[in-house]
Design a protein around this motif. Structure first.
Motif, PDB file in Angstrom:
ATOM      1  N   GLN A  77      61.160  -1.590 -65.239  1.00  6.78           N
ATOM      2  CA  GLN A  77      60.976  -0.757 -64.046  1.00  6.78           C
ATOM      3  C   GLN A  77      61.816  -1.275 -62.887  1.00  6.78           C
ATOM      4  O   GLN A  77      62.450  -0.495 -62.165  1.00  6.78           O
ATOM      5  CB  GLN A  77      59.500  -0.725 -63.646  1.00  6.78           C
ATOM      6  CG  GLN A  77      58.625   0.087 -64.571  1.00  6.78           C
ATOM      7  CD  GLN A  77      57.155   0.024 -64.197  1.00  6.78           C
ATOM      8  OE1 GLN A  77      56.752  -0.808 -63.400  1.00  6.78           O
ATOM      9  NE2 GLN A  77      56.350   0.901 -64.784  1.00  6.78           N
ATOM     10  N   GLU A  78      61.831  -2.591 -62.717  1.00  8.41           N
ATOM     11  CA  GLU A  78      62.633  -3.174 -61.641  1.00  8.41           C
ATOM     12  C   GLU A  78      64.118  -2.920 -61.873  1.00  8.41           C
ATOM     13  O   GLU A  78      64.862  -2.640 -60.933  1.00  8.41           O
ATOM     14  CB  GLU A  78      62.350  -4.672 -61.532  1.00  8.41           C
ATOM     15  CG  GLU A  78      60.968  -4.984 -60.984  1.00  8.41           C
ATOM     16  CD  GLU A  78      60.622  -6.458 -61.029  1.00  8.41           C
ATOM     17  OE1 GLU A  78      61.464  -7.267 -61.476  1.00  8.41           O
ATOM     18  OE2 GLU A  78      59.499  -6.812 -60.616  1.00  8.41           O
ATOM     19  N   LEU A  79      64.539  -3.007 -63.132  1.00  6.46           N
ATOM     20  CA  LEU A  79      65.941  -2.726 -63.462  1.00  6.46           C
ATOM     21  C   LEU A  79      66.276  -1.276 -63.160  1.00  6.46           C
ATOM     22  O   LEU A  79      67.325  -0.988 -62.570  1.00  6.46           O
ATOM     23  CB  LEU A  79      66.214  -3.054 -64.928  1.00  6.46           C
ATOM     24  CG  LEU A  79      67.627  -2.756 -65.428  1.00  6.46           C
ATOM     25  CD1 LEU A  79      68.642  -3.602 -64.657  1.00  6.46           C
ATOM     26  CD2 LEU A  79      67.737  -3.023 -66.913  1.00  6.46           C
ATOM     27  N   ALA A  80      65.388  -0.363 -63.555  1.00  9.25           N
ATOM     28  CA  ALA A  80      65.620   1.058 -63.273  1.00  9.25           C
ATOM     29  C   ALA A  80      65.695   1.309 -61.773  1.00  9.25           C
ATOM     30  O   ALA A  80      66.559   2.053 -61.299  1.00  9.25           O
ATOM     31  CB  ALA A  80      64.522   1.909 -63.901  1.00  9.25           C
ATOM     32  N   SER A  81      64.805   0.661 -61.025  1.00  8.60           N
ATOM     33  CA  SER A  81      64.817   0.805 -59.566  1.00  8.60           C
ATOM     34  C   SER A  81      66.116   0.249 -58.987  1.00  8.60           C
ATOM     35  O   SER A  81      66.732   0.865 -58.113  1.00  8.60           O
ATOM     36  CB  SER A  81      63.611   0.081 -58.968  1.00  8.60           C
ATOM     37  OG  SER A  81      63.657   0.121 -57.573  1.00  8.60           O
ATOM     38  N   GLU A  83      68.969  -0.070 -60.530  1.00 11.58           N
ATOM     39  CA  GLU A  83      70.068   0.822 -60.911  1.00 11.58           C
ATOM     40  C   GLU A  83      70.077   2.061 -60.029  1.00 11.58           C
ATOM     41  O   GLU A  83      71.139   2.527 -59.616  1.00 11.58           O
ATOM     42  CB  GLU A  83      69.946   1.212 -62.382  1.00 11.58           C
ATOM     43  CG  GLU A  83      70.316   0.097 -63.340  1.00 11.58           C
ATOM     44  CD  GLU A  83      70.075   0.452 -64.799  1.00 11.58           C
ATOM     45  OE1 GLU A  83      69.346   1.440 -65.067  1.00 11.58           O
ATOM     46  OE2 GLU A  83      70.615  -0.264 -65.658  1.00 11.58           O
ATOM     47  N   SER A  84      68.890   2.585 -59.717  1.00 15.46           N
ATOM     48  CA  SER A  84      68.798   3.752 -58.839  1.00 15.46           C
ATOM     49  C   SER A  84      69.326   3.410 -57.443  1.00 15.46           C
ATOM     50  O   SER A  84      70.088   4.179 -56.853  1.00 15.46           O
ATOM     51  CB  SER A  84      67.354   4.228 -58.761  1.00 15.46           C
ATOM     52  OG  SER A  84      67.241   5.293 -57.845  1.00 15.46           O
ATOM     53  N   ASN A  85      68.904   2.255 -56.935  1.00 11.99           N
ATOM     54  CA  ASN A  85      69.383   1.821 -55.612  1.00 11.99           C
ATOM     55  C   ASN A  85      70.895   1.620 -55.634  1.00 11.99           C
ATOM     56  O   ASN A  85      71.585   1.976 -54.678  1.00 11.99           O
ATOM     57  CB  ASN A  85      68.688   0.525 -55.194  1.00 11.99           C
ATOM     58  CG  ASN A  85      67.229   0.736 -54.842  1.00 11.99           C
ATOM     59  OD1 ASN A  85      66.802   1.859 -54.586  1.00 11.99           O
ATOM     60  ND2 ASN A  85      66.457  -0.325 -54.841  1.00 11.99           N
ATOM     61  N   LEU A  86      71.403   1.046 -56.709  1.00 12.78           N
ATOM     62  CA  LEU A  86      72.848   0.826 -56.826  1.00 12.78           C
ATOM     63  C   LEU A  86      73.583   2.154 -56.831  1.00 12.78           C
ATOM     64  O   LEU A  86      74.599   2.309 -56.151  1.00 12.78           O
ATOM     65  CB  LEU A  86      73.166   0.025 -58.090  1.00 12.78           C
ATOM     66  CG  LEU A  86      74.638  -0.247 -58.360  1.00 12.78           C
ATOM     67  CD1 LEU A  86      75.244  -1.077 -57.220  1.00 12.78           C
ATOM     68  CD2 LEU A  86      74.802  -0.975 -59.675  1.00 12.78           C
TER      69      LEU A  86
END
Length: 161
Positions: A77-81, A83-86
């Motif tokens: 979830q943190e990675l997805a977040s 990636e979304s922020n990036l």
């Protein structure tokens, strides 16, 4: 022949009849009675303890696996977040770069227009100076012609009736 822990043992069919053979095989001269209730209960108790310990270890490993799965899910979830922020930051950067390029283009166009306007103003000033010079010269010529004419022509006298 059976291999147990890199040790080979040959099992021969038949009964062991003398104590020396038992002692040699097991290090004991007597065999336990397979129907001895106390021995069976002791073995059963040991087996239950071993099973309980194995179950406890299995439960601990299952709990550890569940905790690791939870941490993995959280990390995903943190990675997805992240990636979304990036992606959002990359989109903002792209937009900012496009805006900067448009501003530079507008500045270049404005600079070109300013240069053209300055050139037009310089040309207009030169044309004005040239026109002023031509006017001054023409006025001087007419002034000279006026000075040469007799006064009577310039200012006739009033006629009396």
């Amino acid at each position: 022949m059976t291999t147990v822990r890199n040790t080979s043992v040959t099992i021969l069919p038949g009964r062991i009849s003398d104590a020396f053979t038992w002692e040699k095989a097991n290090g004991t001269t007597t065999l336990a009675n397979p129907y001895d209730e106390a021995a069976v209960k002791e073995k059963l108790t040991k087996a239950q303890e071993a099973t309980s310990a194995a179950q406890k270890t299995a439960d601990e490993k299952a709990d550890a696996l569940k905790a690791a799965d939870a941490k993995l899910a959280q990390a995903k979830q943190e990675l997805a977040s992240a990636e979304s922020n990036l992606s959002a930051k990359q989109a903002a950067l792209t937009t900012a770069n496009e805006t900067l390029a448009a501003a530079k283009q507008a500045k270049t166009e404005s600079s070109d227009k300013l240069t053209a306007a300055e050139a037009a103003a310089t040309k207009a000033a030169e044309d004005l100076t040239s026109a002023q010079t031509a006017y001054d010269q023409t006025a001087a010529v007419y002034q000279n012609k006026l000075n040469l004419l007799p006064r009577k022509v310039l200012w006739p006298q009033k006629r009396e009736n």
